[in-house]
Design an enzyme around this catalytic site. Sequence first.
Site, PDB file in Angstrom:
ATOM      1  CB  ALA A  31      -4.134  -0.535  11.016  1.00 40.31           C
ATOM      2  CE  LYS A  50       5.115  -2.925   8.215  1.00 37.33           C
ATOM      3  NZ  LYS A  50       5.829  -1.718   7.788  1.00 37.33           N
ATOM      4  CB  THR A  63       5.161   0.564  -3.152  1.00 44.01           C
ATOM      5  OG1 THR A  63       4.190  -0.475  -3.278  1.00 44.01           O
ATOM      6  CG2 THR A  63       6.257   0.097  -2.224  1.00 44.01           C
ATOM      7  CG  PHE A  75       5.218  -9.148  -6.557  1.00 43.82           C
ATOM      8  CD1 PHE A  75       6.217  -9.177  -5.600  1.00 43.82           C
ATOM      9  CD2 PHE A  75       4.028  -8.504  -6.235  1.00 43.82           C
ATOM     10  CE1 PHE A  75       6.044  -8.580  -4.359  1.00 43.82           C
ATOM     11  CE2 PHE A  75       3.836  -7.902  -5.008  1.00 43.82           C
ATOM     12  CZ  PHE A  75       4.851  -7.936  -4.068  1.00 43.82           C
ATOM     13  NE  ARG A 113      -0.182   3.966   8.929  1.00 46.76           N
ATOM     14  CZ  ARG A 113      -0.372   2.682   9.155  1.00 46.76           C
ATOM     15  NH1 ARG A 113      -0.679   2.266  10.376  1.00 46.76           N
ATOM     16  NH2 ARG A 113      -0.240   1.794   8.191  1.00 46.76           N
ATOM     17  CE  LYS A 171      -2.423  -0.808   3.667  1.00 47.70           C
ATOM     18  NZ  LYS A 171      -1.690  -2.031   4.049  1.00 47.70           N
ATOM     19  CD1 TRP A 223       8.919  -2.037  -4.972  1.00 45.78           C
ATOM     20  CD2 TRP A 223       9.920  -3.175  -6.609  1.00 45.78           C
ATOM     21  NE1 TRP A 223      10.050  -2.615  -4.444  1.00 45.78           N
ATOM     22  CE2 TRP A 223      10.692  -3.315  -5.428  1.00 45.78           C
ATOM     23  CE3 TRP A 223      10.358  -3.810  -7.773  1.00 45.78           C
ATOM     24  CZ2 TRP A 223      11.865  -4.067  -5.380  1.00 45.78           C
ATOM     25  CZ3 TRP A 223      11.532  -4.559  -7.728  1.00 45.78           C
ATOM     26  CH2 TRP A 223      12.260  -4.674  -6.537  1.00 45.78           C
ATOM     27  CG  PHE A 260      -2.861  -4.166   9.121  1.00 44.11           C
ATOM     28  CD1 PHE A 260      -1.703  -4.827   8.728  1.00 44.11           C
ATOM     29  CD2 PHE A 260      -2.890  -3.617  10.390  1.00 44.11           C
ATOM     30  CE1 PHE A 260      -0.617  -4.958   9.586  1.00 44.11           C
ATOM     31  CE2 PHE A 260      -1.811  -3.742  11.252  1.00 44.11           C
ATOM     32  CZ  PHE A 260      -0.677  -4.409  10.852  1.00 44.11           C
TER      33      PHE A 260
END
Length: 672
Positions: free
Chosen positions: A363, A144, A111, A482, A133, A109, A511, A394
């Site tokens: 979240a 992460k 990116t 991807f 954020r 989200k 990306w 999320f």
Amino acid sequence: MPCFLWCPHGGVASICCCFALCRRPPKLREISWLLFVFFSSDIEISRAQSPKAVDVLAKEIGLLTDEVEIYGQTKAKVRLSLLERLKDQPDGKYVLVAGITPTPLGEGKSTVTIGLVQALTAHLNINSFACLRQPSQGPTFGVKGGAAGGGYAQVIPMEEFNLHLTGDIHAITAANNLLAAAIDARILHENTQSDKALYNRLVPVVNGVRGFSAIQFARLRRLGISKTDPGTLTEEEINKFARLDIDPSTITWQRVVDTNDRFLRKITVGQANTEKGFVRQAQFDIAVASEIMAILALTTSLQDMKERLGKMVVANDKKGEPVTAEDLGVTGALAVLMKDAIKPTLMQTLEGTPVFVHAGPFANIAHGNSSVLADKIALKLVGEKGFVVTEAGFGADIGMEKFFNIKCRASGLVPSVVVLVATVRALKMHGGGPNVTAGAPLKKEYTEENLQLVADGCCNLQKQIQITQLFGVPVVVALNVFKTDSPAEIDLVCKIAKRSGAFDAVPCDHWSAGGRGAVKLAQAVERAANQKNGFKYLYSLELPVVEKIRIIAQKVYGAQDIELSPTAQSQVDRYTRQGFGNLPICMAKTHLSLSHQPERKGVPTGFILPISDVRASIGAGFIYPLVGTVSTEYSTQITSLPLTQIVREVHFLFDSKNNYSPNVISSSQSTA
């Protein structure tokens, strides 16, 4: 009116491209970088770009010199006075980026958010702003990684974004722990001193004069005492004024730290002799779980923030009545500590488009959105035809639902479009694919074409589209592509999404290609923003707490019903009696499933949603039920620190002579 406009400069090649940002009338300010095809990591991509000086960026987007507080060369705080200057400026379009139920790897989200604004401004010449954020240091140094986006859709410099930024989280930590210290100190003093001694400490004689402070006058009014002379209070009134009678077993305010430290899961405080036997069990939460973070994200002004800080309920007294930060007399101190944190931080993307970074509530245990103030300022800066793109944490069932029912209520803003992010990888997982584990190689089902798994997993995408439609907002599906995704899989997802009610569904290559790879998404978002918008909230605040929980459980999660534990029901009754029953609901549940069971993928049905406890963030302005086994304790929020990873990443921060090199903790392609 102030405006900014991205002006392309030159062509786009497979190896390099050159960009320029300007205001009207055109006055080019060039920002160049090379897209080396052999770049292997986000770090290398980030370091290949030289960001514009932030004062130049501020001028380009229409900020005045006295509205900006510069922090180094690449970031700045923006003063709230801007809102008054631009109060008559029409708002731009308001776009929310949400997602399907994610894998533990996240579906990108951040990116998508960054790629979308790069496409809008750098490639379509449309004013845009991203509002993100600030990441917690816990996940940044955990499995992460950072949250600056990835590939060619990043916020730069990554090390500034991911590490400390302008100190907002540290300010929250200081304010939170000051309040925690005040709670324990007050209990200690009340346990060891007489009413008279307490009163003399609270209302001392200063230069021969004794008087109540403004915050003490407010407490007197709440107690029904109208006297203004400290010397005229009766013994009974002194007792009521001086004693909060906090019940230690009801303290809900925890200390916080923004570091993965598993040994702070449960602690005992008060063991020193000076604490005179006042010992109790406590815990540390992650700093971004503090209610002060939620307040920062939802506040609309400095005065509003101060009032919200004062309303925070930290415990109950021995009669069962709430005890607030205002009762403890620390509201002013908390507000002073937060006076700079309330200002959004200005940064930029790889392609030089502006970004606000502000607030960072999780979240799953909070409302998971960046700040109302950043959105409001950005909406004024972009102008009526511009776009502000923000992200909800999320899946849409969690972050988006809270964005609509909590954040939009606080801001009064109406969203124009929802961008729903999906990946073939996540859809295969929901279709019955093997478990996806962070740090482990993906199984062949995820790297080879499997149309049946994709088709079966699209049930989760369809459900999230339906959830969005509950709020009456157009939805555009962004398929984050991807390299292992086949053309047939991509085409299948887009067709199913459109048949399921999405305004459009677009594959995105941001990306690997930056804004150029999200141009079709940007065009779809622009078209969707012009559609009829029937935005509505999911429930009325006047409904009973239990009924509001039931509506979310049934309409959003797909539960058959809810079941409250005796503890949860007792808390609901308590909050209702205390006058907090008309607040919105912030469900604290796992993000890995629509249900309360993380292992149940796809679209679970027929389940009873268990509510184990119910708590309240009165200052932030919501009630938060705990679903199933979810907990707000620090240990459950983030994965324990992998030391080998940190050793590897910190190595990049220094050159061969051990001098600091402006590098960064790595950020994965997709972040939750």
